[in-house]
Design a protein around this motif. Sequence first.
Motif, PDB file in Angstrom:
ATOM      1  N   UNK A  87      82.329  10.285  29.590  1.00  0.00           N
ATOM      2  CA  UNK A  87      83.524  10.405  28.751  1.00  0.00           C
ATOM      3  C   UNK A  87      84.295   9.086  28.740  1.00  0.00           C
ATOM      4  N   UNK A  88      84.410   8.466  29.905  1.00  0.00           N
ATOM      5  CA  UNK A  88      85.056   7.150  29.952  1.00  0.00           C
ATOM      6  C   UNK A  88      84.308   6.138  29.096  1.00  0.00           C
ATOM      7  N   UNK A  89      82.985   6.155  29.186  1.00  0.00           N
ATOM      8  CA  UNK A  89      82.193   5.234  28.364  1.00  0.00           C
ATOM      9  C   UNK A  89      82.418   5.489  26.883  1.00  0.00           C
ATOM     10  N   UNK A  90      82.479   6.763  26.493  1.00  0.00           N
ATOM     11  CA  UNK A  90      82.698   7.100  25.080  1.00  0.00           C
ATOM     12  C   UNK A  90      84.077   6.655  24.623  1.00  0.00           C
ATOM     13  N   UNK A  91      85.093   6.847  25.441  1.00  0.00           N
ATOM     14  CA  UNK A  91      86.457   6.430  25.096  1.00  0.00           C
ATOM     15  C   UNK A  91      86.509   4.915  24.918  1.00  0.00           C
ATOM     16  N   UNK A  92      85.769   4.206  25.726  1.00  0.00           N
ATOM     17  CA  UNK A  92      85.736   2.736  25.631  1.00  0.00           C
ATOM     18  C   UNK A  92      84.723   2.238  24.602  1.00  0.00           C
ATOM     19  N   UNK A  93      84.118   3.152  23.880  1.00  0.00           N
ATOM     20  CA  UNK A  93      83.119   2.845  22.847  1.00  0.00           C
ATOM     21  C   UNK A  93      81.898   2.139  23.410  1.00  0.00           C
ATOM     22  N   UNK A  94      81.555   2.469  24.657  1.00  0.00           N
ATOM     23  CA  UNK A  94      80.332   1.964  25.262  1.00  0.00           C
ATOM     24  C   UNK A  94      79.240   3.033  25.233  1.00  0.00           C
ATOM     25  N   UNK A  95      79.578   4.180  24.670  1.00  0.00           N
ATOM     26  CA  UNK A  95      78.615   5.266  24.471  1.00  0.00           C
ATOM     27  C   UNK A  95      79.033   6.002  23.206  1.00  0.00           C
ATOM     28  N   UNK A  96      78.086   6.665  22.590  1.00  0.00           N
ATOM     29  CA  UNK A  96      78.384   7.466  21.406  1.00  0.00           C
ATOM     30  C   UNK A  96      79.366   8.579  21.760  1.00  0.00           C
ATOM     31  N   UNK A  97      80.189   8.975  20.810  1.00  0.00           N
ATOM     32  CA  UNK A  97      81.190  10.014  21.067  1.00  0.00           C
ATOM     33  C   UNK A  97      80.550  11.365  21.378  1.00  0.00           C
ATOM     34  N   UNK A  98      79.303  11.568  20.938  1.00  0.00           N
ATOM     35  CA  UNK A  98      78.637  12.839  21.211  1.00  0.00           C
ATOM     36  C   UNK A  98      77.989  12.883  22.590  1.00  0.00           C
ATOM     37  N   UNK A  99      77.946  11.758  23.284  1.00  0.00           N
ATOM     38  CA  UNK A  99      77.314  11.723  24.600  1.00  0.00           C
ATOM     39  C   UNK A  99      77.952  12.702  25.591  1.00  0.00           C
ATOM     40  N   UNK A 100      79.294  12.715  25.736  1.00  0.00           N
ATOM     41  CA  UNK A 100      79.880  13.687  26.666  1.00  0.00           C
ATOM     42  C   UNK A 100      79.577  15.140  26.276  1.00  0.00           C
ATOM     43  N   UNK A 101      79.443  15.404  24.973  1.00  0.00           N
ATOM     44  CA  UNK A 101      79.139  16.770  24.521  1.00  0.00           C
ATOM     45  C   UNK A 101      77.750  17.175  25.013  1.00  0.00           C
ATOM     46  N   UNK A 102      76.782  16.277  24.878  1.00  0.00           N
ATOM     47  CA  UNK A 102      75.423  16.582  25.327  1.00  0.00           C
ATOM     48  C   UNK A 102      75.364  16.756  26.845  1.00  0.00           C
ATOM     49  N   UNK A 103      76.081  15.905  27.567  1.00  0.00           N
ATOM     50  CA  UNK A 103      76.106  16.017  29.027  1.00  0.00           C
ATOM     51  C   UNK A 103      76.758  17.341  29.430  1.00  0.00           C
TER      52      UNK A 103
END
Length: 194
Positions: free
Chosen positions: A135-151
């Motif tokens: 989620x931190x990575x997604x907030x910082x745009x270092x991961x796709x926004x859907x990544x936390x959803x899949x995890x």
Amino acid sequence: MNVRTAFVAAPLLIMAYGVIRIVDGFDGERGPGLAWTTGHLAFMAALVLFLPIFWELRRRLDRNALATAAVAMGVAGVACAFTQFAIDIVVGFTAADHAAMGPLFDQVKAVPGVSLAVYDAGPFLFYVAQFVLVTQLAVRRQARMWTPVLVFLDFTLPTIDRDLIPVGALLLLVSFVQLSRRGAATPRHALAHA
């Protein structure tokens, strides 16, 4: 094994555990036996691979306080889950048949604190840590926004039905493959200034 390989191998090993678990239940009961032991060893190997994954995600987050706390939580969760699976393997080797496993598990869980730490609460720290880090990575745009959803789906689907473990692992694989690619594509010095 490098960390990019760990990002792919860990979900695949969890998927292997889930599939072996389903196959082990074809006769109406799970364990003891080869499938029980092999499946548990696969999950234990995945847990070990999460240690470098956690450290890599923390590095990408500039080792900030929240990432560091999440990694500490994740390592504790790995230790609890690893202990649970080790106990399961020992019970599998000790029990003469499936019916004999229940009383052995009851003896283990009767030890004060073991049930809470090893079965009920401790392993969830492992999943919470994953979610906090991605989620931190997604907030910082270092991961796709859907990544936390899949995890999130990876660890919630088995609470609906444990036979969904392979599906959850597939979702985790999708999220981790893009994390492994992003890590490889982004230079370390660029991440330090993100």
